[in-house]
Design an enzyme around this catalytic site. Sequence first.
Site: not given
Length: 441
Positions: A231, A300, A310, A344, A358, A362
């Site tokens: 990301n 995730d 490959k 975060f 969250k 969590k």
Amino acid sequence: MLNGKTIVLGITGGIAAYKAATLCSKLSQAGANVHVIMTKSATQFISELTLQTLSRNLVYTDTFDERDPEVVSHIHIADSADLVLIAPATANVLAKMAYGLADDMLSTTVLATMAPIMVAPAMNVHMYAHPAVQHNMELLRQRGVLFIEPGEGPLACGYTGKGRLEEPEQIVEQVQAFFNQSTTKKVGAALLETLAPVHDSAAELPLAGRTVLVTAGGTLERIDPVRYITNDSSGKMGFAVAEAARNMGAHVVVVAGQTQVDPPVGVELVRVESTQQMLEAVMARYEAVDVVVKAAAVADYRPVTQAAQKLKKTGERLVIEFERNPDILETLGRNKTHQLLIGFAAETEKLEEHARGKLQRKNCDLIVGNDVSRADAGFGSDNNEVHIYNKHGLLERIPLMSKGGVATRILQLAVAQMQAKAAQQKPVEQSARHDEVHAVE
Ligand code: CTP
């Protein structure tokens, strides 16, 4: 947009001082009442007359040049400011500000003002990277000074790198954004006041003797030996937290995935690649840490299989099946004993709802919500604007500021939370000890 705002523009002696003329002009055009203070060195680069003409106000260069017997100039100008903006700021002025020196008109005004202070540094790339300069900037950040990071590119000294004064248009935008968020100088001053007590009430280094574990960057999941998904996380926020924790006296462990910037010095760095590796690295150290800040952007999902060789082109389409990764923060929350857990929440919509969800799911103590759809904050940016929630709701909204400033504030709130927790536990511990005495008797 700056109508009615009084901005004290401090100009110090670097080649970028010439850009201060454009900056002054743009601030005036936006409606601000600009009062310019120049250091002696700044006058070597650009004339007072230029700034006087553009600001339509007298320019100050000398503390002892008192033109109005009714007032003491540096106190009067300091009191009148809604914002003190120093652009360009040399390494010298940063050092003076950090150590409270007051030997000219600008430094005395900076010490005397209760207004928020915004600083746009500009200098040679090596000067900017020098630990002394970085340390001074961190001290100032901890006191709530806002920074407009220099840009990268060719510098007047011939080097290429970080050190260019941010373009005047961008600085004006940041000033406007600042006023949009804290509509009066009282809000700015209140922000500074809220910053002060936490820092002052603790020892000089509020995290001395504590271990802080920070995760930073993005995790990466391999598809085959040469391909992967990851990301946009740059690692800047996590590294800023690590740096701030180090400066507050903590022993810092950083578990970092993919990052685009250098990690801070003076921290223990553990490099990982995948979410599973990050989970293992964090869990192995969890028992020994006091605070965890989970700033990493964690993948995730991961490919169900990782090809050993490959992948070859075959059909017109390629379908890769993904499976859920463990949730590291949730695992930490489930196994929490003494640790303070800060997560975060990167959101593009319904920030409060999702962030608080969250926090609860969590089992975090604090959650830092940020809107990653904004161009001027979040992923990759040097700045961030965040909302910090605890289990009762919004604890604090931190206006757009450098990630270093945000990091410091997050940790100050963490320190306050730990102090509150300790204060709550004390009577319980004392009464437990009391019971023990009775039991022995
Ligand atoms: N996180 C984690 N492990 C994961 C996913 C997220 O530890 N597998 C942590 C992040 O480091 C962050 C917090 O959980 O501190 C929230 O991450 P975010 O990506 O905002 O949310 P998700 O939990 O992934 O939820 P969603 O994808 O539904 O937004």
